[in-house]
Design an enzyme around this catalytic site. Sequence first.
Site, mmCIF file in Angstrom:
data_model
loop_
_atom_site.group_PDB
_atom_site.id
_atom_site.type_symbol
_atom_site.label_atom_id
_atom_site.label_comp_id
_atom_site.label_asym_id
_atom_site.label_seq_id
_atom_site.Cartn_x
_atom_site.Cartn_y
_atom_site.Cartn_z
ATOM 1 N N GLU A 43 0.820 -1.200 0.000
ATOM 2 C CA GLU A 43 0.000 0.000 0.000
ATOM 3 C C GLU A 43 0.852 1.247 0.000
ATOM 4 O OE1 GLU A 43 -3.102 -1.337 3.011
ATOM 5 O OE2 GLU A 43 -3.343 0.814 2.867
ATOM 6 N N CYS A 63 -2.270 3.093 6.449
ATOM 7 C CA CYS A 63 -1.362 2.081 5.899
ATOM 8 C C CYS A 63 -1.654 0.688 6.435
ATOM 9 C CB CYS A 63 0.084 2.427 6.247
ATOM 10 S SG CYS A 63 0.706 3.796 5.305
ATOM 11 N N CYS A 121 5.542 -6.254 16.560
ATOM 12 C CA CYS A 121 4.879 -5.363 17.524
ATOM 13 C C CYS A 121 3.435 -5.849 17.673
ATOM 14 C CB CYS A 121 4.903 -3.916 17.032
ATOM 15 S SG CYS A 121 6.566 -3.340 16.665
ATOM 16 N N GLY A 128 6.226 -2.505 6.974
ATOM 17 C CA GLY A 128 7.617 -2.943 7.058
ATOM 18 C C GLY A 128 8.491 -2.083 7.939
ATOM 19 N N GLU A 129 9.623 -2.651 8.333
ATOM 20 C CA GLU A 129 10.617 -1.921 9.127
ATOM 21 C C GLU A 129 11.699 -1.439 8.144
ATOM 22 O OE1 GLU A 129 11.445 -0.573 12.159
ATOM 23 O OE2 GLU A 129 13.244 -0.098 11.052
ATOM 24 N N SER A 156 9.518 5.001 16.664
ATOM 25 C CA SER A 156 8.292 4.458 17.253
ATOM 26 C C SER A 156 8.635 4.043 18.674
ATOM 27 C CB SER A 156 7.813 3.242 16.462
ATOM 28 O OG SER A 156 7.400 3.663 15.191
ATOM 29 N N LEU A 157 8.329 4.924 19.625
ATOM 30 C CA LEU A 157 8.731 4.650 21.011
ATOM 31 C C LEU A 157 7.663 3.804 21.717
ATOM 32 C CD1 LEU A 157 11.213 5.415 22.720
ATOM 33 C CD2 LEU A 157 9.836 7.225 23.740
ATOM 34 N N HIS A 158 6.477 4.338 21.804
ATOM 35 C CA HIS A 158 5.285 3.629 22.302
ATOM 36 C C HIS A 158 5.379 3.093 23.729
ATOM 37 C CE1 HIS A 158 4.399 4.145 18.183
ATOM 38 N NE2 HIS A 158 4.723 2.965 17.724
ATOM 39 N N SER A 203 10.787 6.218 9.521
ATOM 40 C CA SER A 203 10.302 5.816 10.850
ATOM 41 C C SER A 203 10.808 4.421 11.180
ATOM 42 C CB SER A 203 8.769 5.828 10.845
ATOM 43 O OG SER A 203 8.274 5.322 12.061
ATOM 44 N N ASN A 262 -5.362 3.048 16.562
ATOM 45 C CA ASN A 262 -6.419 2.667 15.623
ATOM 46 C C ASN A 262 -6.695 1.184 15.727
ATOM 47 O OD1 ASN A 262 -7.252 4.938 13.855
ATOM 48 N ND2 ASN A 262 -5.022 5.111 13.745
HETATM 49 N N1 SAH Z 1 8.140 -0.099 11.029
HETATM 50 C C1 SAH Z 1 8.268 1.288 11.171
HETATM 51 C C2 SAH Z 1 7.439 2.108 10.204
HETATM 52 C C3 SAH Z 1 6.072 1.616 9.869
HETATM 53 S S1 SAH Z 1 4.864 1.670 11.149
HETATM 54 C C4 SAH Z 1 7.957 1.695 12.581
HETATM 55 O O1 SAH Z 1 7.452 0.876 13.343
HETATM 56 O O2 SAH Z 1 8.253 2.829 12.920
HETATM 57 C C5 SAH Z 1 4.407 3.390 11.202
HETATM 58 C C6 SAH Z 1 3.844 3.825 12.552
HETATM 59 O O3 SAH Z 1 2.505 3.360 12.740
HETATM 60 C C7 SAH Z 1 4.629 3.311 13.715
HETATM 61 O O4 SAH Z 1 4.842 4.303 14.676
HETATM 62 C C8 SAH Z 1 3.707 2.233 14.265
HETATM 63 O O5 SAH Z 1 3.994 1.920 15.554
HETATM 64 C C9 SAH Z 1 2.367 2.859 14.054
HETATM 65 N N2 SAH Z 1 1.231 1.938 14.139
HETATM 66 C C10 SAH Z 1 1.197 0.629 13.808
HETATM 67 N N3 SAH Z 1 -0.039 0.131 14.015
HETATM 68 C C11 SAH Z 1 -0.803 1.153 14.487
HETATM 69 C C12 SAH Z 1 -2.158 1.268 14.882
HETATM 70 N N4 SAH Z 1 -2.986 0.252 14.811
HETATM 71 N N5 SAH Z 1 -2.610 2.471 15.321
HETATM 72 C C13 SAH Z 1 -1.771 3.536 15.355
HETATM 73 N N6 SAH Z 1 -0.479 3.483 14.994
HETATM 74 C C14 SAH Z 1 0.007 2.299 14.571
HETATM 75 FE FE1 SF4 Z 2 6.771 -3.584 11.931
HETATM 76 FE FE2 SF4 Z 2 6.543 -0.968 12.470
HETATM 77 FE FE3 SF4 Z 2 4.413 -2.620 12.612
HETATM 78 FE FE4 SF4 Z 2 6.333 -2.822 14.423
HETATM 79 S S1 SF4 Z 2 4.989 -1.055 14.082
HETATM 80 S S2 SF4 Z 2 5.356 -4.558 13.357
HETATM 81 S S3 SF4 Z 2 8.140 -2.375 13.209
HETATM 82 S S4 SF4 Z 2 5.568 -2.093 10.788
#
Ligand code: SAH
Ligand code: SF4
Length: 371
Positions: free
Chosen positions: A96, A355, A128, A181-182, A236-238, A213, A312
């Site tokens: 996508e 995405c 994750c 993807g990462e 992506s700290l979270h 990211s 989300n």
């Molecule tokens: N893999 C990389 C980039 C893609 S994810 C990364 O993790 O940074 C892009 C962002 O969307 C990241 O910060 C990820 O943690 C966040 N993300 C993933 N799933 C999500 C969701 N369901 N709701 C909100 N953010 C989300």
């Molecule tokens: Fe992969 Fe980023 Fe999703 Fe974690 S948040 S599973 S690193 S795409």
Amino acid sequence: MKFTPAKPPLTGETLDSLTARLREAGEPVFRAKQILDWLYKKRVRSWDEMTNLSKPLRTWLADTFELMPAALVLNKQSDDVTDKLLLELGDQSLIETVIIRAPQDGVGIDHSRKTICISTQVGCAMGCVFCASGLAGLKRDLNAGEIVAQLLQVCYREDERTPRARMELASFDNIVVMGMGEPLANYDQLLRALTILNADWGLGFGARRITISTSGLVPKILKLADEELGFRLAISLHGATDEVREKIMPVNKAFPLAKLLPAVKAFSEKHGRMVTLEFILITDVNDSLEQARKLRDIALDLHAHVNLIPYNTVEGLPWKRPSITRQERFADILRAARISVTLRREKGHDIAAACGQLRLKTEKARELAAV
Ligand code: SAH
Ligand code: SF4
């Protein structure tokens, strides 16, 4: 699984590599620049439109390269804000790419601008627990040509909407590498793609307008800091403590905060630009005021921007976003410390919402159709 296309994509060639291929084939090397002009500036979609090339050269090109390795299978404009392109690759993998016609202040972007969110892998291996992209693990890395092709497909789409757009190098303002993807796990192909996008013989897109990211691959963050091209970085700290982060992001075991944060600091000191800390707010997981205070301290130390993203919901996963009051309380702790913070509230504005989910739905539908 590795995918080797029958013909390499033209979108993965650099001016140097294409020149070398032409030299080997006994063709005049100055043609390389002309070919790339047709691809990136005039944006033709077939070899026959490259009218200043001889017929035999066009035949050689068609036999040697795939002009466009990603076919548009679905274009879904869900609202005024996001426009999603579902693309199919040579092995039928789906990815996508999203056009966001709206504020993405989280990465320091102007409100009236267009941001493109691109993918770097099919699936993701990082695991994750909250993420749709990682649910089925990693299928494969994208090659550079497939990454570049996403931007060209966006250009095609914009060229159709505004015939004038074709005159411009690129009709969008920012690229965020935040799709599936990462990105740093596919480092070499990503860098090759971004070099092609940046080059004046490519899309001529400024590195400062590209944000990568990552979930926190420390050695790769340090490597990125040494690159000549100065990309922006989002982490992506979270989770503001190892205890919380580890529960939702397995990567934290290999690279805990004591390793990650100094690497982020080194990156931002080297580049003199603010790094963005992304923090998804998930009910009862990381939304406590204690986490907010820890996040505040980290952001102050790194002089980082904080992007709070209400979670989300993903079909099949139990996680939920906190109430608006709770989100605001969390944000207030950061605001009180004068940290630059954004809290996205509108659903459609969310890159992550945009995405990954369309692909998931389409794959599910395909599976059902196959049964
Ligand atoms: N893999 C990389 C980039 C893609 S994810 C990364 O993790 O940074 C892009 C962002 O969307 C990241 O910060 C990820 O943690 C966040 N993300 C993933 N799933 C999500 C969701 N369901 N709701 C909100 N953010 C989300
Ligand atoms: Fe992969 Fe980023 Fe999703 Fe974690 S948040 S599973 S690193 S795409």
